[in-house]
Write a protein that holds these residues in place. Structure first.
Motif, PDB file in Angstrom:
ATOM      1  N   TYR A 153       4.331  61.731  -0.081  1.00 31.22           N
ATOM      2  CA  TYR A 153       3.411  60.800   0.145  1.00 31.22           C
ATOM      3  C   TYR A 153       3.919  59.441  -0.004  1.00 31.22           C
ATOM      4  O   TYR A 153       3.726  58.196   0.595  1.00 31.22           O
ATOM      5  CB  TYR A 153       2.001  60.973  -0.418  1.00 31.22           C
ATOM      6  N   CYS A 154       4.629  59.290  -1.168  1.00 27.84           N
ATOM      7  CA  CYS A 154       5.114  57.878  -1.796  1.00 27.84           C
ATOM      8  C   CYS A 154       6.221  57.686  -0.546  1.00 27.84           C
ATOM      9  O   CYS A 154       6.068  56.283  -0.289  1.00 27.84           O
ATOM     10  CB  CYS A 154       5.902  58.220  -2.993  1.00 27.84           C
ATOM     11  N   PHE A 155       6.934  58.604   0.043  1.00 31.66           N
ATOM     12  CA  PHE A 155       7.979  57.916   0.870  1.00 31.66           C
ATOM     13  C   PHE A 155       7.551  57.828   2.371  1.00 31.66           C
ATOM     14  O   PHE A 155       7.915  56.920   3.151  1.00 31.66           O
ATOM     15  CB  PHE A 155       8.935  59.057   1.057  1.00 31.66           C
ATOM     16  N   PHE A 156       6.311  58.355   2.780  1.00 29.58           N
ATOM     17  CA  PHE A 156       6.050  58.360   4.330  1.00 29.58           C
ATOM     18  C   PHE A 156       4.476  58.100   4.366  1.00 29.58           C
ATOM     19  O   PHE A 156       4.000  58.226   5.497  1.00 29.58           O
ATOM     20  CB  PHE A 156       6.266  59.830   4.730  1.00 29.58           C
ATOM     21  N   GLY A 157       3.841  57.904   3.237  1.00 33.47           N
ATOM     22  CA  GLY A 157       2.424  57.514   3.278  1.00 33.47           C
ATOM     23  C   GLY A 157       2.219  56.475   4.124  1.00 33.47           C
ATOM     24  O   GLY A 157       0.924  56.182   4.632  1.00 33.47           O
ATOM     25  N   ASN A 158       3.348  55.381   4.358  1.00 33.16           N
ATOM     26  CA  ASN A 158       2.914  54.155   5.046  1.00 33.16           C
ATOM     27  C   ASN A 158       2.986  54.696   6.775  1.00 33.16           C
ATOM     28  O   ASN A 158       2.533  53.668   7.528  1.00 33.16           O
ATOM     29  CB  ASN A 158       4.210  53.176   4.787  1.00 33.16           C
ATOM     30  N   TYR A 159       2.939  55.716   6.934  1.00 31.40           N
ATOM     31  CA  TYR A 159       2.987  56.059   8.641  1.00 31.40           C
ATOM     32  C   TYR A 159       1.610  56.898   8.854  1.00 31.40           C
ATOM     33  O   TYR A 159       1.486  57.181   9.961  1.00 31.40           O
ATOM     34  CB  TYR A 159       4.304  57.095   8.986  1.00 31.40           C
ATOM     35  N   LEU A 160       0.866  57.290   7.567  1.00 34.72           N
ATOM     36  CA  LEU A 160      -0.348  57.754   7.867  1.00 34.72           C
ATOM     37  C   LEU A 160      -1.545  56.984   8.409  1.00 34.72           C
ATOM     38  O   LEU A 160      -1.501  55.640   8.013  1.00 34.72           O
ATOM     39  CB  LEU A 160      -0.846  58.599   6.643  1.00 34.72           C
ATOM     40  N   PRO A 161      -2.448  57.427   8.907  1.00 38.11           N
ATOM     41  CA  PRO A 161      -3.647  56.507   9.414  1.00 38.11           C
ATOM     42  C   PRO A 161      -4.521  56.334   8.099  1.00 38.11           C
ATOM     43  O   PRO A 161      -4.427  56.726   7.352  1.00 38.11           O
ATOM     44  CB  PRO A 161      -4.307  57.569  10.419  1.00 38.11           C
ATOM     45  N   ALA A 162      -5.358  55.099   8.400  1.00 40.15           N
ATOM     46  CA  ALA A 162      -6.278  54.792   7.471  1.00 40.15           C
ATOM     47  C   ALA A 162      -7.293  56.022   7.217  1.00 40.15           C
ATOM     48  O   ALA A 162      -7.530  56.737   8.117  1.00 40.15           O
ATOM     49  CB  ALA A 162      -7.094  53.645   7.598  1.00 40.15           C
ATOM     50  N   PRO A 163      -7.668  56.346   6.053  1.00 36.61           N
ATOM     51  CA  PRO A 163      -7.745  55.478   4.906  1.00 36.61           C
ATOM     52  C   PRO A 163      -6.424  55.734   3.998  1.00 36.61           C
ATOM     53  O   PRO A 163      -6.458  55.325   2.727  1.00 36.61           O
ATOM     54  CB  PRO A 163      -9.010  55.584   4.119  1.00 36.61           C
ATOM     55  N   PHE A 164      -5.510  56.684   4.374  1.00 37.99           N
ATOM     56  CA  PHE A 164      -4.363  57.172   3.546  1.00 37.99           C
ATOM     57  C   PHE A 164      -3.421  56.394   3.677  1.00 37.99           C
ATOM     58  O   PHE A 164      -2.368  56.635   2.807  1.00 37.99           O
ATOM     59  CB  PHE A 164      -4.040  58.668   3.812  1.00 37.99           C
TER      60      PHE A 164
END
Length: 697
Positions: A153-164
């Protein structure tokens, strides 16, 4: 104090070889692992007693020793080829070098925070990989998998939709967060493991070697063995007593269950019930003061409150938990028509205490120091030192005579007590050194020294799974700190609880139980308290109560099907399905499921905030009133679960008992009055019906 070492249970049974205790391997490799464990213990005891090293160095060396010993034992006990053994030993030494690197370059690493070198990144990456592999090998796949999801999640969480979604972090920032500083692997959990847990695990090991288990078993057998359902009552009491020094769970099932479960089966208890009694009582050791489980130390450090406050909050719930176990054993025995053991054949409990009373001194000193406001580190170190004095003094007592030894012993205790405020650790260290020199001069003394050395090694081995769990869960804590994802979960719980607190509590309970299906109590507590603890606090639940709520259900997860670790540990001994044992254990542990909810609505149960009864009649009256309600509720739920009180209960009587217990817990207007009235009606009708049946017979 420690969770069970998965690797030990999976390892082949081995015979002690060349003077080594089992569990370290054979030959030269076994001696190396044994020596590493001894050095590990000595390092931790020295830093605890004298604190000469910076905290960051102690944490990194603690993890280094954990990796070295962990992979070394995997190599000795699991590897099937010379190449595999070499591979695991190599991983262990690499892990140890990560700790040495942090020690040698301690100042440099601090000075270049935010600007790591390529070597730093390599060491950090290696550390994270080794911690994941050690966790997978020792604690099983689920915990490593959960931590891996957080890391991804630290590496790829910026590609997830809100609110994540989060803002994104580069590789260097992630490695620095997890492998350096105090937010990741070297965070609060590993600090607590190094500073508190390790000391108390070694302390428990020394007490076991000194004969404390035999004392507890004899005392329990003599005191409650003649009660209705005697063998099961012995299991409950002995596990409660063991919880005062070890706080372990599944490991206690395996250790004491070898004796208690076959005894219960021979006496007439069903295999599922016998296994459930041992599993439930052993898991209760984690909530039994004064030592409790490792989670209690982590909780005190996380909340920044004295450990004594955690112990005070746990006293009444622990009494209710074990009281519920005693009560349901009593009911089950009555239902099955079982009596007690022959009192004439049982040992005298007070004779056992008179014979082994010196063993109680370290425990008494520990309790006094904890409640006097001393740190757990100091209290545990002093208790351990007193235990070592007792063990080393035993052969001297035989040599110079018991009377002379008593005079010397009490003189040393008196001198230590007189100046222990300032010189306690130093005085006991000198006493231990003198005893070691004296014991080294004759055969019996040298044998005692060997026992102490074995205790150091076994203590380190017992602390290994707890330490590895604390290290890997640092990945989870580091993710929550770095990304702020915890605030999303907290907001979700608050949005539910602002209208229905009960639903938030149920959601938190289910989270603990689901997480507990695959991971031990420590990471379960740390993850859930980080997510749900602040939310419950926002909803008005007192601080300690909110964390104890999570703690309790982390323990209950080990008793709750389908993955009940304690129940499945008891299954091979009871020769019964782990699922059946888990179902029975869930009934026996009714207090563990209900008390946390009661404490949220009436915090006086955990000696926290005063309520309306305290305002009108005083705080002691409120505590007594809440305790009365809880005890009556446990009586009713036990009867409803077992289907027996004075005689077998009809279905409608069991439903009435269950309803009355629920009314007593709900803490809503008029529910107490309705609960007491329905309880009186239920018990009265059942008593009248049972007496009528007796007269008719």
């Amino acid at each position: 104090m420690s969770e069970p070492a998965v690797m030990t249970s999976a390892a082949p049974v081995e015979v002690p070889h060349e003077g080594l205790p089992p569990g370290f391997g054979l030959g030269i490799a076994g001696k190396v692992a044994f020596s590493i464990a001894v050095v590990f213990s000595l390092f931790q005891l020295y830093t605890a007693a004298y604190g000469a090293l910076p905290s960051q160095v102690v944490r990194s060396m603690h993890v280094g020793f954990l990796l070295l010993l962990g992979f070394g034992l995997i190599a000795n006990l699991r590897a099937v080829s010379p190449l595999a053994r070499s591979w695991f030993w190599g991983l262990g030494f690499l892990g140890f070098l990560t700790g040495v690197y942090n020690w040698v370059f301690y100042v440099d690493i601090i000075q270049r925070t935010g600007f790591l070198t390529r070597t730093d990144l390599v060491i950090g990456t290696l550390l994270i990989a080794l911690v994941f592999e050690a966790s997978r090998r020792i604690m099983g796949l689920p915990l490593a998998l959960i931590a891996g999801i957080f890391l991804l999640y630290c590496f790829f969480g910026n590609y997830l939709p809100a609110p994540f979604i989060h803002r994104g972090y580069d590789f260097e920032q992630i490695i620095e967060n997890f492998a350096f500083g105090t937010e990741g692997i070297y965070g609060t959990p590993i600090y607590v493991s190094a500073a508190y847990i390790f000391i108390f695990v070694v302390f428990a090991t020394f007490l076991e070697k000194a004969g404390m288990i035999a004392l507890f078993n004899d005392f329990a057998l003599g005191l409650v063995g003649s009660w209705r359902g005697g063998p099961a009552q012995v299991s409950v009491l002995s596990s409660a007593l063991m919880g005062t020094i070890s706080g372990s769970g599944v490991a206690n099932v395996v250790a004491s269950g070898q004796f208690t479960i076959p005894l219960m089966k021979r006496f007439g208890f069903r295999p599922a019930f016998a296994g459930a009694v041992e599993a439930t009582a052993s898991m209760g050791g984690q909530i039994m003061p004064p030592v409790m489980g490792a989670v209690a130390f982590i909780m005190a450090e996380t909340l920044n409150v004295p450990y004594a406050d955690i112990v005070k909050a746990a006293i009444i719930p622990a009494m209710l938990y074990f009281g519920a176990c005693f009560w349901q054993v009593h009911l089950e025995s009555g239902k099955a028509g079982l009596g007690g053991l022959d009192k004439a054949s049982l040992p005298n409990p007070w004779a056992a205490v008179r014979l082994h009373w010196p063993l109680l001194l370290p425990l008494a000193a520990l309790v006094y120091l904890l409640f006097a406001g001393y740190t757990p580190i100091f209290a545990g170190t002093m208790g351990l030192a007193l235990t070592v004095v007792l063990i080393l003094g035993t052969p001297l007592a035989a040599l110079i005579g018991p009377l002379a030894f008593r005079l010397v012993f009490w003189l040393a205790i008196g001198l230590g007590a007189a100046s222990f405020m300032k010189y306690g650790v130093d005085i006991l260290s000198l006493v231990i050194l003198a005893l070691l020199i004296a014991c080294a001069t004759f055969k019996g003394g040298r044998e005692t020294i060997r026992i102490c050395i074995e205790s150091l090694a076994e203590g380190a081995r017992n602390a290994l799974p707890v330490g590895i769990a604390c290290a890997i869960v640092g990945i989870v804590i580091g993710t929550l700190t770095l990304t702020g994802i915890a605030s999303t979960f907290i907001g979700f719980i608050i949005s539910i609880g602002k209208d229905q607190l009960f639903l938030s509590l149920v959601l938190t309970m289910l989270t603990c139980l689901v997480l507990g299906m695959g991971i031990p109590t420590i990471p379960n507590y740390i993850i859930t308290s980080s997510l749900a603890g602040p939310a419950l606090l926002e909803l008005g639940v007192p601080l300690i109560v909110s964390h104890m709520f999570v703690f309790y259900f982390g323990i209950m997860a080990d008793l709750t099907p389908p993955v009940a670790l304690a129940a499945f540990a008891a299954a091979p001994i009871a020769k019964e399905s782990g699922l059946k044992i888990g179902i029975q254990a869930s009934k026996l542990a009714v207090a563990g499921f209900v008390v946390p909810f009661m404490a949220v609505y009436t915090p006086a149960l955990m000696l926290q905030d005063a309520g309306p009864v305290a305002a009108a009649y005083g705080y002691p009256v409120e505590v007594a009133y809440i305790l009365l309600k809880a005890c009556l509720g446990i009586v009713l739920w036990g009867a409803a679960a077992v289907g027996f009180l004075f005689a077998r209960m009809a279905v409608w009587e069991r439903l009435m008992a269950l309803a009355a217990g629920l009314l007593l817990v709900m803490a809503l207007p008029t529910t107490d009055e309705a609960g007491f009235a329905l309880a009186a009606l239920c018990i009265g009708l059942h008593w009248w019906r049972s007496r009528k049946a007796v007269r008719a017979a």
